[in-house]
Design a protein around this motif. Sequence first.
Motif, PDB file in Angstrom:
ATOM      1  N   UNK A 260       0.941  -1.390  -0.074  1.00  0.00           N
ATOM      2  CA  UNK A 260      -0.040   0.116  -0.119  1.00  0.00           C
ATOM      3  C   UNK A 260       0.700   1.488   0.002  1.00  0.00           C
ATOM      4  N   UNK A 263       2.620   1.465  -3.524  1.00  0.00           N
ATOM      5  CA  UNK A 263       1.616   1.934  -4.317  1.00  0.00           C
ATOM      6  C   UNK A 263       1.532   3.437  -4.257  1.00  0.00           C
ATOM      7  N   UNK A 264       1.396   4.031  -3.239  1.00  0.00           N
ATOM      8  CA  UNK A 264       1.046   5.559  -2.941  1.00  0.00           C
ATOM      9  C   UNK A 264       2.400   6.364  -3.539  1.00  0.00           C
ATOM     10  N   UNK A 266       4.760   5.390  -5.537  1.00  0.00           N
ATOM     11  CA  UNK A 266       5.126   5.244  -6.994  1.00  0.00           C
ATOM     12  C   UNK A 266       3.992   6.182  -7.713  1.00  0.00           C
ATOM     13  N   UNK A 267       2.911   6.176  -7.205  1.00  0.00           N
ATOM     14  CA  UNK A 267       1.865   6.954  -7.807  1.00  0.00           C
ATOM     15  C   UNK A 267       2.132   8.314  -7.982  1.00  0.00           C
ATOM     16  N   UNK A 268       2.394   8.735  -6.616  1.00  0.00           N
ATOM     17  CA  UNK A 268       2.540  10.324  -6.500  1.00  0.00           C
ATOM     18  C   UNK A 268       3.886  10.740  -7.123  1.00  0.00           C
ATOM     19  N   UNK A 270       4.834   9.343  -9.857  1.00  0.00           N
ATOM     20  CA  UNK A 270       4.513   9.239 -11.305  1.00  0.00           C
ATOM     21  C   UNK A 270       3.572  10.670 -11.604  1.00  0.00           C
ATOM     22  N   UNK A 271       2.983  10.958 -10.563  1.00  0.00           N
ATOM     23  CA  UNK A 271       2.225  12.041 -10.823  1.00  0.00           C
ATOM     24  C   UNK A 271       2.860  13.462 -10.903  1.00  0.00           C
ATOM     25  N   UNK A 281       0.402  21.307  -6.766  1.00  0.00           N
ATOM     26  CA  UNK A 281       0.166  20.015  -7.189  1.00  0.00           C
ATOM     27  C   UNK A 281       1.271  19.259  -6.476  1.00  0.00           C
ATOM     28  N   UNK A 284       1.389  18.997  -2.728  1.00  0.00           N
ATOM     29  CA  UNK A 284       0.442  18.050  -2.502  1.00  0.00           C
ATOM     30  C   UNK A 284       1.089  16.548  -2.434  1.00  0.00           C
ATOM     31  N   UNK A 288       2.380  13.331   0.345  1.00  0.00           N
ATOM     32  CA  UNK A 288       1.875  11.841   0.566  1.00  0.00           C
ATOM     33  C   UNK A 288       3.050  10.869   0.573  1.00  0.00           C
ATOM     34  N   UNK A 292       4.044   8.351   3.626  1.00  0.00           N
ATOM     35  CA  UNK A 292       4.096   7.080   3.463  1.00  0.00           C
ATOM     36  C   UNK A 292       5.277   6.430   3.566  1.00  0.00           C
ATOM     37  N   UNK A 295       5.774   5.951   7.098  1.00  0.00           N
ATOM     38  CA  UNK A 295       5.133   4.448   7.502  1.00  0.00           C
ATOM     39  C   UNK A 295       5.974   3.178   7.264  1.00  0.00           C
TER      40      UNK A 295
END
Lengths: 478, 215
Positions: A260, A263-264, A266-268, A270-271, A281, A284, A288, A292, A295
Amino acid sequence: MKYRTFLTTLALFLFSFNLGIVIISITAFKDTIHRAQERSLDEHYFITSALLQDFHAVEGRGTDLDSSIPSLLQPYSYLAGDQNVTLGLFKDKELVYSNSSVLSVPNGFLELPGDGSRLVSIQESGDRASVLVSGKLPAPYDLYTMVYLYDITDGIAAWKQMKNMLFFAGLIVSVLFAFGLHLLLYKLFKPLSQISQTSRQIAAGAYDTRLPVSGQDELTEMAQSFNHMAKEIQNQIQQLATAAQQKQQFIDNFAHELRTPLTTIYGYAEYIQKVARTEDDKLFATTYIMSESRRLQQIAYRLLDLATLRENKIERKTVEIKQLFLGVEQALSLMAAKQNVQITSECHFDSLECDSDLMHILLVNFVDNALKACGANGHIKMVAFLNHGQKTVMVEDNGKGMSGEHLLHITEAFYRVDLARTRNGGGAGLGLTLCKQIADSHGAELTFSSEPGMGTKATIIFPAENRNEWNQKAKILQ
Amino acid sequence: MATILIVEDEIPINELIKRNLQAVGHTCISVLDGSAAIHELSQREIDLVLLDIMLPEMDGYEIFRQIRGTPAIFLTAKSSLSDKVKGLTLGADDYLVKPFEMLELLARIDAVLRRTKKTSKTFELDGVKIDFESRQLFLHDHPVEYTPKEFDLLEVLVNNRNIALSREKLLELAWGYDYVGDTRTVDVHIQKLRKKLDMDSRIKTVYKMGYRLEV
């Protein structure tokens, strides 16, 4: 083994039994022949000596010997009837008298030495057998040869019948013996085949298979030890399976815990690379990514804590309970104030033998969990009291509680009371696992009791204050 | 574009999906659990639901049973075959295992929307009009001549608008996996598109990355 024993025993039996029958048969046969010969010789002697006296008498009267021979031998013709005896008197190889129309004598039997010795033999002609005795009359009548032929066909037939009977009886006895032997061996080997069958079943995975135990012999004892072994194997397999399952559960959970945040992150990332255009942006997304990452870091630290605790010895000191509680309250006061939760404490004994740092971690975890369960305006109570002489520390809250099913699992790594494993409350899911380990290293016992909606009680019970015993227990656990 | 409901309890992931979908022009509604999802579905027209399976209280399968009729894609960390089979036999339109790439999610969303006829058939921007069905291009209502590859490339850019696409990704999406060619082919086609459609300010070169159609 069973069949080899069966075949060997059977072969040995058949060999000796039949050998016995053969010996008996031969002895009986020899006996029959011998008796026939004895009898023939006796008769021959008797007739010869009677004839000799008659000859003397006839010669004394001056009558011609040859012409009176038939009348002299007439009295012995009764022998020819049912006695199966043929008599013949030869004079210089010529038959002068016979009580039977058929009399055949091999030539050799007429050429006898003149010293009165007799020849005995078995003569076979066609399907009949006879004992043949021939002997010369003593001088001066040594021209005469007396031949006595005793038919023993019936005797041999009787012997043959007896022999056949013996072999037939032997056959029946052999069959009975084989049957009995088979039964006996079956009974003897049955436990063995049962053992091998049971072992195969156990090897195939049916660990609860057991041998039937009956009677009071060596086999019973063996069956008992076998069953004991099977039980031990079953227990150990069970333990291994449980351990493997727990480990698998740990790995599954761990993978999920990692997946989890990854994923977060990597996703951000990539964002930021592909989508984000404004500084807002990017800020933001980076917020995250950072939370993460933290964590993941927390999980790593906790795993490290667990590993360290497993390896290192604990340092036991006398710790003031009041100090301990104060430390915990201070550590969490900020969070408690934010949630408007009240933390109180009660002490019914003064000091505790423990590793103060570890005990601090344990209590912070307890109170932290209680804070998460409470929400706003809760109340958390730390109590230290003596329960049947055992020092006990309890953390009690009036939060949302949980069901009994969850209580069983809460010390497992990454276990979440919430099926969805939400992180709204934060944390790595390793807190109570760590607590369990701390309790174990102190030889203490952790218990939890809870009711949904009513709050939760987390309790650590220390062993009675017997230092030696305590140290030993802790040593074993380490 | 379509209205998409995102049901995901991990707030960062929920937010991430929402931002990406909004970038390509979808309208997004984020909810954290099943009851909120069902409430939203009863309130308005939803074209597609992105459903996490492990949710508090009511799991994704259960929510799916209750929202029958709305197309759905399962998003989950459960990657076992039985989970996939369960999801698809229930009637889900697709199944995506975390962690996934955003472009893959977008492509699958497009595929589902195409099947359910919810994709826009035309796209308009600054006097440029694209008709995807008849494959026609207009600039200020005048037809524009183009090659098939140019149109494919434009379609990819429009479908993934506001997302930077690398030259390799563009080659893969517009030319296909098996195309063996120089990434400069992409540059040439992009130049031609910019010129023909007067989109210099729209099709941006992203530094060291590729291109992005900014809307």
